[in-house]
Design a protein around this motif. Structure first.
Motif, PDB file in Angstrom:
ATOM      1  N   GLN B   5      35.052  50.544  34.005  1.00 32.95           N
ATOM      2  CA  GLN B   5      36.054  50.306  35.044  1.00 32.95           C
ATOM      3  C   GLN B   5      35.561  49.261  36.027  1.00 32.95           C
ATOM      4  O   GLN B   5      36.300  48.367  36.430  1.00 32.95           O
ATOM      5  N   GLU B   6      34.279  49.384  36.381  1.00 34.45           N
ATOM      6  CA  GLU B   6      33.719  48.475  37.365  1.00 34.45           C
ATOM      7  C   GLU B   6      33.727  47.045  36.837  1.00 34.45           C
ATOM      8  O   GLU B   6      34.178  46.112  37.498  1.00 34.45           O
ATOM      9  N   VAL B   7      33.235  46.890  35.596  1.00 34.52           N
ATOM     10  CA  VAL B   7      33.165  45.553  35.003  1.00 34.52           C
ATOM     11  C   VAL B   7      34.561  44.959  34.874  1.00 34.52           C
ATOM     12  O   VAL B   7      34.800  43.812  35.265  1.00 34.52           O
ATOM     13  N   ILE B   8      35.480  45.752  34.366  1.00 36.82           N
ATOM     14  CA  ILE B   8      36.826  45.218  34.134  1.00 36.82           C
ATOM     15  C   ILE B   8      37.498  44.868  35.450  1.00 36.82           C
ATOM     16  O   ILE B   8      38.129  43.811  35.589  1.00 36.82           O
ATOM     17  N   ALA B   9      37.317  45.719  36.443  1.00 32.26           N
ATOM     18  CA  ALA B   9      37.937  45.438  37.741  1.00 32.26           C
ATOM     19  C   ALA B   9      37.324  44.187  38.365  1.00 32.26           C
ATOM     20  O   ALA B   9      38.034  43.273  38.776  1.00 32.26           O
ATOM     21  N   GLU B  10      35.974  44.121  38.378  1.00 41.78           N
ATOM     22  CA  GLU B  10      35.305  42.998  39.045  1.00 41.78           C
ATOM     23  C   GLU B  10      35.514  41.693  38.291  1.00 41.78           C
ATOM     24  O   GLU B  10      35.850  40.679  38.882  1.00 41.78           O
ATOM     25  N   PHE B  11      35.316  41.736  36.985  1.00 42.49           N
ATOM     26  CA  PHE B  11      35.499  40.523  36.176  1.00 42.49           C
ATOM     27  C   PHE B  11      36.961  40.087  36.211  1.00 42.49           C
ATOM     28  O   PHE B  11      37.270  38.916  36.235  1.00 42.49           O
ATOM     29  N   GLY B  12      37.841  41.102  36.185  1.00 45.41           N
ATOM     30  CA  GLY B  12      39.277  40.792  36.182  1.00 45.41           C
ATOM     31  C   GLY B  12      39.679  40.127  37.476  1.00 45.41           C
ATOM     32  O   GLY B  12      40.334  39.087  37.487  1.00 45.41           O
ATOM     33  N   GLU B  13      39.253  40.714  38.569  1.00 44.53           N
ATOM     34  CA  GLU B  13      39.649  40.216  39.883  1.00 44.53           C
ATOM     35  C   GLU B  13      39.150  38.793  40.115  1.00 44.53           C
ATOM     36  O   GLU B  13      39.849  37.953  40.642  1.00 44.53           O
ATOM     37  N   ALA B  14      37.919  38.538  39.687  1.00 47.68           N
ATOM     38  CA  ALA B  14      37.331  37.220  39.926  1.00 47.68           C
ATOM     39  C   ALA B  14      37.888  36.159  38.977  1.00 47.68           C
ATOM     40  O   ALA B  14      37.695  34.975  39.209  1.00 47.68           O
ATOM     41  N   GLY B  15      38.571  36.589  37.907  1.00 42.82           N
ATOM     42  CA  GLY B  15      39.100  35.614  36.965  1.00 42.82           C
ATOM     43  C   GLY B  15      38.168  35.358  35.794  1.00 42.82           C
ATOM     44  O   GLY B  15      38.436  34.482  34.967  1.00 42.82           O
ATOM     45  N   VAL B  16      37.083  36.085  35.710  1.00 44.87           N
ATOM     46  CA  VAL B  16      36.112  35.860  34.635  1.00 44.87           C
ATOM     47  C   VAL B  16      36.717  36.239  33.278  1.00 44.87           C
ATOM     48  O   VAL B  16      36.570  35.519  32.290  1.00 44.87           O
ATOM     49  N   LEU B  17      37.436  37.376  33.251  1.00 44.42           N
ATOM     50  CA  LEU B  17      38.059  37.789  31.989  1.00 44.42           C
ATOM     51  C   LEU B  17      39.067  36.743  31.530  1.00 44.42           C
ATOM     52  O   LEU B  17      39.135  36.404  30.348  1.00 44.42           O
ATOM     53  N   ALA B  18      39.817  36.214  32.482  1.00 49.15           N
ATOM     54  CA  ALA B  18      40.796  35.185  32.132  1.00 49.15           C
ATOM     55  C   ALA B  18      40.103  33.943  31.595  1.00 49.15           C
ATOM     56  O   ALA B  18      40.601  33.284  30.674  1.00 49.15           O
ATOM     57  N   GLY B  19      38.943  33.640  32.185  1.00 47.42           N
ATOM     58  CA  GLY B  19      38.171  32.482  31.730  1.00 47.42           C
ATOM     59  C   GLY B  19      37.727  32.667  30.285  1.00 47.42           C
ATOM     60  O   GLY B  19      37.844  31.753  29.455  1.00 47.42           O
ATOM     61  N   ILE B  20      37.221  33.862  29.973  1.00 47.58           N
ATOM     62  CA  ILE B  20      36.763  34.145  28.605  1.00 47.58           C
ATOM     63  C   ILE B  20      37.944  34.084  27.640  1.00 47.58           C
ATOM     64  O   ILE B  20      37.865  33.493  26.564  1.00 47.58           O
ATOM     65  N   ARG B  21      39.030  34.652  28.083  1.00 45.69           N
ATOM     66  CA  ARG B  21      40.234  34.669  27.251  1.00 45.69           C
ATOM     67  C   ARG B  21      40.708  33.244  26.958  1.00 45.69           C
ATOM     68  O   ARG B  21      41.047  32.899  25.833  1.00 45.69           O
ATOM     69  N   TRP B  22      40.686  32.424  27.992  1.00 49.66           N
ATOM     70  CA  TRP B  22      41.131  31.047  27.800  1.00 49.66           C
ATOM     71  C   TRP B  22      40.195  30.332  26.830  1.00 49.66           C
ATOM     72  O   TRP B  22      40.636  29.619  25.913  1.00 49.66           O
ATOM     73  N   ALA B  23      38.895  30.516  27.033  1.00 49.91           N
ATOM     74  CA  ALA B  23      37.912  29.836  26.189  1.00 49.91           C
ATOM     75  C   ALA B  23      38.108  30.239  24.725  1.00 49.91           C
ATOM     76  O   ALA B  23      38.059  29.391  23.820  1.00 49.91           O
ATOM     77  N   TYR B  24      38.358  31.507  24.506  1.00 52.07           N
ATOM     78  CA  TYR B  24      38.565  31.996  23.142  1.00 52.07           C
ATOM     79  C   TYR B  24      39.834  31.385  22.542  1.00 52.07           C
ATOM     80  O   TYR B  24      39.819  30.880  21.410  1.00 52.07           O
ATOM     81  N   ASP B  25      40.926  31.428  23.336  1.00 50.76           N
ATOM     82  CA  ASP B  25      42.189  30.864  22.843  1.00 50.76           C
ATOM     83  C   ASP B  25      42.022  29.387  22.489  1.00 50.76           C
ATOM     84  O   ASP B  25      42.457  28.939  21.431  1.00 50.76           O
ATOM     85  N   SER B  26      41.396  28.653  23.386  1.00 49.64           N
ATOM     86  CA  SER B  26      41.222  27.222  23.178  1.00 49.64           C
ATOM     87  C   SER B  26      40.337  26.961  21.957  1.00 49.64           C
ATOM     88  O   SER B  26      40.672  26.142  21.088  1.00 49.64           O
ATOM     89  N   ALA B  27      39.225  27.698  21.865  1.00 48.97           N
ATOM     90  CA  ALA B  27      38.275  27.464  20.767  1.00 48.97           C
ATOM     91  C   ALA B  27      38.886  27.841  19.418  1.00 48.97           C
ATOM     92  O   ALA B  27      38.733  27.100  18.434  1.00 48.97           O
ATOM     93  N   THR B  28      39.584  28.956  19.351  1.00 52.78           N
ATOM     94  CA  THR B  28      40.133  29.370  18.056  1.00 52.78           C
ATOM     95  C   THR B  28      41.285  28.459  17.642  1.00 52.78           C
ATOM     96  O   THR B  28      41.407  28.106  16.473  1.00 52.78           O
ATOM     97  N   THR B  29      42.114  28.071  18.610  1.00 54.90           N
ATOM     98  CA  THR B  29      43.227  27.183  18.264  1.00 54.90           C
ATOM     99  C   THR B  29      42.694  25.863  17.703  1.00 54.90           C
ATOM    100  O   THR B  29      43.145  25.380  16.665  1.00 54.90           O
ATOM    101  N   ARG B  30      41.699  25.313  18.396  1.00 56.82           N
ATOM    102  CA  ARG B  30      41.144  24.035  17.945  1.00 56.82           C
ATOM    103  C   ARG B  30      40.456  24.195  16.588  1.00 56.82           C
ATOM    104  O   ARG B  30      40.626  23.347  15.694  1.00 56.82           O
ATOM    105  N   SER B  31      39.729  25.277  16.398  1.00 64.30           N
ATOM    106  CA  SER B  31      39.049  25.476  15.100  1.00 64.30           C
ATOM    107  C   SER B  31      40.073  25.529  13.978  1.00 64.30           C
ATOM    108  O   SER B  31      39.885  24.912  12.923  1.00 64.30           O
TER     109      SER B  31
END
Lengths: 409, 267
Positions: B5-31
Motif C-alpha cells: 500500500q505504501e509503495v503504491i500510494a507513494e509511487f502513484g502520487e509522485a507519478g513514478v508508476l505512471a513513468g514506468i507505465r509510459w516507459a513500458y508502453d513506449s518501449a513495447t510499442t517501438r519494439s
C-alpha cells in the motif's frame, strides 16, 4: 452457587417482563417466519402471534424454549424503556423486488438493534446532536430539480463550501446520524437507511470493499434521509431521486461540468482517473454524470462503458484509495468507556444483545470474516432467497442453556 | 499500512508508476513496430531490444543518465528528451521533475531509486510473471529476491525464543541478506503474436524449490494509461479516509457513577 440457578431465575424474571416486540425482533434477526418459529417450538403459529402482539404471555418454560430456539439470552425478551422498532420509519431498501420480505425484516431488525445499542450507550456518552436537513420530495416527482436542490441544501446547511467532500461517513456522523456495517451474513441486502426516535441510521453493506462506491452508497442513503423521511420506500423514482441527490452532492454540476470529458479520445481516461481521485467517486459515476449533464454523447458513454466492462472494471475499478471510510460513533463510545474502566462485557450485559452482534454493530470495519466466501454466500442467498440467522454465533451459549433446561424439567 | 500500500500510494502520487507505465508502453510499442521476423528478428532480438528501449525510456522519463537535466532548465534539454520518440510518446510522456527518481544500479544491473526504494527490471515469458523462477535469474536478482520480507505473512521460525536471541539472529540474517536499499522488481513481458504484455512492480520472493515468486506485486497495466502531463495534475490527492478524525463523543458523567448505576441494577 450452581451455574444453573441464575439462568433459571432470569428465565422466570423475563417471563414476568416479557415483551412481544422483542420476540418479533429476535425472530426477524434469526430470519424466521412465525410459522417457522412455531414449528421449532412445536407450538401453533397463532400462539407465536399472540406472544408477539402481547395478547398472551409465554410461560417461563416457553421463554426458555424461545431463547434456545432463537439463540439469544432470555434477557433479550425483557421489556425496554421504549420500543425502538415502533418508533422507526420503514427503511429504504434498494431493489425491493430482489430482496425478500424475510431478508428485509432481518435487515431492519439489525438496524433496530443498532439503535437499541446506541440508545443504551447514550446513557453514558453524548453523540453529536442530529441535524439532518429536510426537504421532502414527492415520490412521483421525476421532473423537478428538487433532489439537486436537496443536495445544495445539505452543502449549505452543513457549511461544506465548494470542492470534494473529504469523508462522507464522518460528515453524516458529525451531524448526528448513526452509521454501522451490516453483518456479512446479511450482505445480500444493499446499504439502507431509516429514521428512528433516537437519530437517523445508515447501514452499510460489509462486502463492498470499494472506497469510491461506498461513498456513493452513503450519499444515496443520506439522500433518503433528507428527502424521503415520510415517503413509502422502494419505488424506482424514489431510488432515482436518491441517486441524483448523491451525484449532485458528491459532484456538484456547476463545479464539475467543465472538468468532465466531452469525448472519450485523447486524455479522457487520464482525466477521469484524476477526477476519480480528486472527488472520491468511481469512473463509472463520473461517466454517468458526464452523460447526465450532457457533456458526453450517448454513443461515447456506451462505448466508454463497454471499455469499462472489457477491462473488468465494472466489478473492480483501479483506484489509489484502498481503505474504506469507517464509522466512528459507536466504536469511539466503546473505546471511551473502556478507558474509563467500563468493560465491553459490562456494556454487552447492559444492552442484553448477543455479544457477536454487539461487536458487529460497534466495530469500525466490517468483520474479518467478510471474505470471498461471504460474497459467494450473499450471491447464493440472493438466488435461493434463503435468509441466514444472525444469531447463529450463539449456538454454544444455547447448548449451555439447553443443559440448564434439562435439569430444570 | 503494508509495504505494498505504501509503495503504491507513494509511487502513484509522485507519478513514478505512471513513468514506468509510459516507459513500458513506449518501449513495447517501438519494439513491436520494428520487430520483423521476415527480416531475421527472433525472440532473443525482441527481448534485447525491449530491454534496451525500456532502460532508455526509464532514463528519459526520470531524467537520468544521458537525459539528466544539465542546463537547470527542463525545457532546454527537451530536444534530446524527445529525440526519436513517436508523436504519441511525446504527447503522453509524464512531465516529472528531474531528480525525482535517481539512477541506482545494483552490481551493474540497471536500477532506479525513488525515496528509500530501488527497483530493478526483470523480463519474463508472457503469462508467467506470477511464477518467475528467481533461482534461474542472475545472482543479483537472486539476491534481490532473497531480501528479508519486512512483513512476513507467517510467524517466524524463531517465535518462542527469547527476545535478545531473536534480535541477534535477525541481525545476522539481515546483515547477510539486506541490500543497501530495499529493492523491488519491475517485471515485464510481451507476446509478439497477441501483442499483449504484463507489467508489475513488487517484492520478489526467492522461490527455490517452488513456491510463491512474490511477497506482493501490483499490476501496473490495470491503471488507466496516462496521456501526458503529471499523472494527477495539480489536483490535491485524497488524503485517505483514515486521516479524518472520529466524530466527537463525550462522556456524560464520571465512570464511577456509571459502574454504580449498574450495581444498583439500573437498566
Amino acid at each position: 452457587m450452581s451455574p444453573r440457578t441464575p439462568t433459571s431465575d432470569r428465565t422466570a424474571d423475563v417471563a414476568a417482563f416479557f415483551d412481544g416486540p422483542r420476540l418479533t425482533l429476535a425472530r426477524h434477526l434469526a430470519g424466521l417466519r412465525k410459522s417457522d418459529l412455531a414449528a421449532l417450538l412445536d407450538k401453533s403459529p397463532t400462539a407465536v402471534a399472540a406472544w408477539e402482539s402481547g395478547a398472551k404471555r409465554p410461560s417461563a418454560a416457553t421463554v426458555a424454549q424461545l431463547a434456545l430456539s432463537l439463540s439469544v439470552d432470555p434477557g433479550f425478551f425483557a421489556v425496554r424503556p421504549d420500543n425502538v422498532a415502533a418508533l422507526s420509519t420503514t427503511p429504504h431498501f434498494r431493489s425491493l423486488r430482489s430482496t425478500s420480505q424475510l431478508a428485509r425484516d432481518q435487515a431492519f431488525a439489525y438496524g433496530q438493534l443498532a439503535v437499541d445499542i446506541a440508545s443504551s450507550l447514550e446513557r453514558h456518552v453524548e453523540f453529536p446532536a442530529p441535524a439532518m436537513p429536510n426537504l421532502p420530495v414527492p415520490v412521483d416527482d421525476r421532473e423537478s430539480d428538487t433532489p439537486e436542490r436537496a443536495a445544495h441544501l445539505v452543502r449549505e446547511q452543513w457549511d461544506l463550501g465548494a470542492g470534494p467532500i473529504r469523508h462522507l461517513v464522518r460528515l453524516v456522523e458529525n451531524h448526528g446520524a448513526l452509521v454501522v456495517f451490516s453483518p456479512p451474513q446479511a450482505a445480500s441486502v444493499d446499504a439502507y437507511s431509516f429514521d428512528s426516535r433516537l437519530r437517523p441510521v445508515v447501514v452499510l453493506n460489509p462486502i463492498k470493499h470499494d472506497y469510491y462506491r461506498q461513498r456513493f452508497d452513503a450519499a444515496h442513503e443520506l439522500g433518503h434521509l433528507v428527502m424521503h423521511s415520510d415517503a413509502e420506500p422502494g419505488g424506482r423514482i424514489v431510488e432515482d431521486q436518491a441517486n441524483r441527490f448523491a451525484a449532485e452532492l458528491l459532484m456538484p454540476a456547476e463545479q464539475i461540468r467543465h472538468l468532465l470529458p466531452t469525448t472519450m479520445s485523447g486524455n479522457a481516461w487520464r482525466t477521469l482517473a484524476q477526477l476519480k481521485e480528486h472527488w472520491g467517486v468511481s469512473i463509472q459515476a463520473l461517466l454517468y454524470r458526464a452523460r447526465w449533464l450532457g457533456q458526453l454523447s450517448d454513443v461515447s458513454y456506451r462505448n466508454a462503458m463497454t471499455t469499462i466492462s472489457t477491462r473488468g472494471w465494472r466489478r473492480s475499478e483501479p483506484g489509489l484509495v484502498n481503505i474504506i471510510e469507517q464509522p466512528s460513533l459507536l466504536p469511539r463510545a466503546v473505546e471511551l468507556l473502556e478507558q474509563e474502566g467500563i468493560s465491553e462485557a459490562l456494556l454487552i450485559e447492559q444492552c442484553r444483545v448477543p455479544a457477536e452482534l454487539f461487536h458487529t454493530v460497534t466495530s469500525r470495519a466490517p468483520k474479518d470474516r467478510t471474505t470471498e466466501a461471504d460474497v459467494q454466500a450473499a450471491a447464493d442467498q440472493r438466488l435461493t432467497a434463503r435468509v441466514v440467522s444472525l444469531l447463529d454465533w450463539q449456538r454454544s451459549a444455547a447448548s449451555d442453556l439447553q443443559s440448564d433446561l434439562g435439569t430444570q424439567q | 499500512m503494508s509495504e505494498q500500500q505504501e509503495v503504491i500510494a507513494e509511487f502513484g502520487e509522485a507519478g513514478v508508476l505512471a513513468g514506468i507505465r509510459w516507459a513500458y508502453d513506449s518501449a513495447t510499442t517501438r519494439s513491436l513496430d520494428t520487430y520483423s521476423p521476415t527480416d531475421g528478428h527472433d525472440a532473443a532480438w525482441l527481448g534485447m531490444t525491449r530491454f534496451t528501449l525500456l532502460r532508455d525510456r526509464l532514463d528519459r522519463v526520470f531524467a537520468c543518465e544521458r537525459f539528466a537535466v544539465r542546463s537547470g532548465n527542463d525545457t532546454d534539454d527537451i530536444d534530446l528528451l524527445y529525440a526519436d520518440l513517436s508523436e504519441r510518446d511525446v504527447e503522453s510522456i509524464p512531465a516529472l521533475d528531474a531528480g525525482l527518481v535517481r539512477r541506482s544500479n545494483l552490481n551493474g544491473s540497471p536500477g532506479w531509486a525513488y525515496q528509500q526504494w530501488r527497483f530493478l527490471l526483470a523480463s519474463c515469458v508472457f503469462g508467467k510473471v506470477a511464477e518467475l523462477p528467481w533461482p534461474q535469474k542472475s545472482a543479483t536478482k537472486q539476491k534481490v529476491a532473497g531480501q528479508r520480507n519486512p512483513e512476513p505473512p507467517q510467524p517466524s521460525l524463531f517465535e518462542g525464543l527469547a527476545l535478545d536471541e531473536i534480535g541477534g539472529l535477525e541481525g545476522m540474517v539481515q546483515a547477510d541478506e539486506d541490500l543497501d536499499l530495499p529493492t523491488l522488481v519491475v517485471a515485464h513481458s510481451l507476446d509478439p503474436l497477441s501483442q499483449k504484455g504484463e507489467l508489475v512492480i513488487g517484492r520478489a520472493r526467492l522461490n527455490s524449490g517452488g513456491g510463491q515468486a512474490w511477497d506482493w506485486r501490483h499490476d501496473l497495466l490495470s491503471i488507466p494509461p496516462t496521456a501526458g502531463g503529471r499523472v494527477m495534475g495539480d489536483a490535491p490527492l485524497p488524503t485517505g479516509p483514515e486521516s479524518v478524525p472520529d466524530a466527537p463523543v463525550r462522556l456524560r458523567r464520571p465512570a464511577a457513577e456509571l459502574r454504580d448505576g449498574h450495581a444498583n441494577g439500573e437498566q
